[in-house]
Design an enzyme around this catalytic site. Structure first.
Site, PDB file in Angstrom:
ATOM      1  N   GLU A 191      34.960  37.441  35.095  1.00 46.09           N
ATOM      2  CA  GLU A 191      35.887  37.950  34.078  1.00 46.09           C
ATOM      3  C   GLU A 191      35.156  37.884  32.756  1.00 46.09           C
ATOM      4  O   GLU A 191      34.955  36.802  32.197  1.00 46.09           O
ATOM      5  CB  GLU A 191      37.172  37.108  34.051  1.00 46.09           C
ATOM      6  CG  GLU A 191      38.309  37.804  33.314  1.00 46.09           C
ATOM      7  CD  GLU A 191      38.444  37.365  31.865  1.00 46.09           C
ATOM      8  OE1 GLU A 191      37.901  38.091  30.994  1.00 46.09           O
ATOM      9  OE2 GLU A 191      39.068  36.345  31.600  1.00 46.09           O
ATOM     10  N   CYS A 219      39.886  37.751  25.366  1.00 43.18           N
ATOM     11  CA  CYS A 219      39.282  38.897  26.039  1.00 43.18           C
ATOM     12  C   CYS A 219      40.245  40.074  26.129  1.00 43.18           C
ATOM     13  O   CYS A 219      39.836  41.233  26.040  1.00 43.18           O
ATOM     14  CB  CYS A 219      38.820  38.490  27.438  1.00 43.18           C
ATOM     15  SG  CYS A 219      37.457  37.312  27.445  1.00 43.18           S
TER      16      CYS A 219
END
Length: 464
Positions: free
Chosen positions: A238, A272
């Site tokens: 990720e 993010c």
């Protein structure tokens, strides 16, 4: 065969308060013997832990959730001291960690239930079996949540874990280990590793480690994925994101602007899945920008422990400096600064709430991820151009669409090249839904049923 571990050239990890610049704590790096001991403990714990009934593993996770809630204030205070998170955001993060532990304790049995598949065999079915010891390389921006997002499903599936946390949050890493210990998890089920990147690479190469998960930068992902690929080990990545926030001409400005401010400036923009590129159709652009600037200007920088503060420092001074270079380069190439766009005077790692207008290709604000409180406004003619610009990025983590017509928004969302597309809602992770990205935002999924199955052997059993 186990590798002989080399000593690190570094000596310790430092916990530096981002609000003051003061070194709060130093944690010695583990030597080779200590790393080996943790690997040995993890390998030794796996057979018994994986053999436990799901109910027993779930009981441990529920106790972890209880420990999180009972230690909520202290854990949040530690998070604020190590990476600068606003106190109320820190408290919410602890609550979410407890939720994910409870969720998998309750739902793992269903998620891991064997599936019968009709064939010509007497019986054929799929089992979900644990893999073994998984190395987790975790970031500082959500120092508890990022870990528990992986840890809860991995442990419930029967795996054990080694945690290499970010070097600037060593006390948060230790606190997670203490939580597991207090909840009665057997020794070796979670090993906390205070190690540097080279030591982490050695750990990943060890045969006792069967897989790795990383949440971090594109650069870190490239390095770890290459190492895992060389060893032919499963990995979940990720990585970064540059999420699009598409505002169509029929969007409700009040709710959209409120969401835009939260999506860009919560956690000081160090997320993010924060909205980073605000793609606004021309018909509504001036009105949206005017309101966005007015609302963002109300974000007040200050001491993250105080309730009146609404914008915390960045986690490190070097991160603030790198962000400012990206902003300056964007302005030099034609972006128009509307708000902030400079460090907070006299602060250690503060950066003002900032908005850049007229952002376009060739600027860092368009092409790169800005990991801090800086919003990039990109004006487009219409919906079709909005979709094209949203997909004009090497990242693909999340994106959102804002419109009065939910059906239209859904049609646009389905055209976005990302792992999660939201309509009239801020992109977030939810324990019930898979989370992850495409393109250079990584691969694999966490959370939901898909997340718990990532680190399992999806095994076919065929009985003729």
């Amino acid at each position: 065969m186990a590798e002989s571990f080399q000593e690190s050239t570094m000596k310790h990890q430092e916990s530096i308060n981002p609000a003051t610049g003061k070194v709060e704590h130093r944690v010695p790096l583990l030597d080779a013997a200590a790393v080996e001991a943790r690997l040995r403990a993890a390998a030794g714990a796996f057979p018994a832990w994986s053999s436990r009934r799901l109910e027993e593993r779930g009981a441990v996770l529920r106790k972890v959730a209880g420990e999180l809630r009972s230690r909520r204030e202290d854990l949040a205070q530690l998070m604020t001291a190590e990476m600068g998170k606003l106190r109320r955001e820190a408290l919410a993060e602890i609550d979410k960690c407890a939720t994910v532990c409870d969720h998998y304790a309750a739902h793992a049995a269903g998620y891991l239930q064997s599936e019968d598949i009709a064939t010509e065999a007497q019986r054929s079915y799929v089992r979900y079996e644990p893999l073994g010891c998984v190395l987790a390389v975790m970031p500082w921006n959500f120092p508890y949540w990022q870990v528990f997002r992986f840890l809860a499903p991995a442990l419930m599936a029967g795996n054990v874990a080694l945690l290499k946390h970010a070097s600037n949050v060593p006390r948060c890493a230790d606190a997670i280990g203490e939580l597991l210990q207090a909840a009665g998890a057997p020794e070796g089920v979670l090993g906390v590793l205070h190690i540097d990147n080279e030591q982490a690479a050695q750990v990943l190469r060890d045969d006792r480690v069967v897989a790795v998960t990383l949440t971090g930068s594109e650069r870190a992902g490239r390095s770890i994925a290459a190492n895992a690929g060389e060893q032919i080990k499963k990995c979940v990545m990720e990585l970064g994101g540059s999420d699009a926030f598409i505002v169509l001409e029929d969007a409700d400005l009040d709710s959209t602007v409120d969401a835009a401010v939260r999506s860009r400036f919560d956690n000081s923009g160090q997320t993010c899945i924060a909205a980073k590129r605000f793609i606004v159709v021309d018909a509504i652009a001036d009105a949206f920008v005017e309101r966005f600037v007015a609302a963002a200007s109300k974000r007040v920088y200050g001491d993250p422990t105080r309730e009146e503060t609404t914008l915390a420092p960045l986690a490190r001074a070097d991160l603030r400096d790198e962000l400012h270079k990206q902003v300056q380069a964007s302005i030099e190439r034609g972006a128009k600064p509307l708000l902030g766009c400079e460090p907070v005077a006299g602060s250690h790692a503060g950066y003002a709430a900032s908005i850049l207008d007229n952002v376009g290709p060739g600027m860092p604000a368009y092409d790169e991820e800005l990991f801090g409180p800086v919003a990039a406004i990109i004006r487009v003619r219409d919906e079709a151009e909005a979709v094209r610009v949203a997909n004009d990025t090497r990242y693909g983590l999340g994106g959102s669409v804002w419109t009065a017509d939910a059906q239209r928004g859904e049609a646009v969302a389905c055209q976005l090249q990302c792992g999660a597309a939201f309509v009239n809602a801020v992109v977030k992770s939810d324990v019930r839904l898979p989370f992850g990205g495409v393109k250079r935002s990584g691969y694999g999924r966490e959370l939901g049923v898909h997340g718990i199955r990532e680190f399992t052997n999806i095994k076919t059993v065929y009985v003729a």
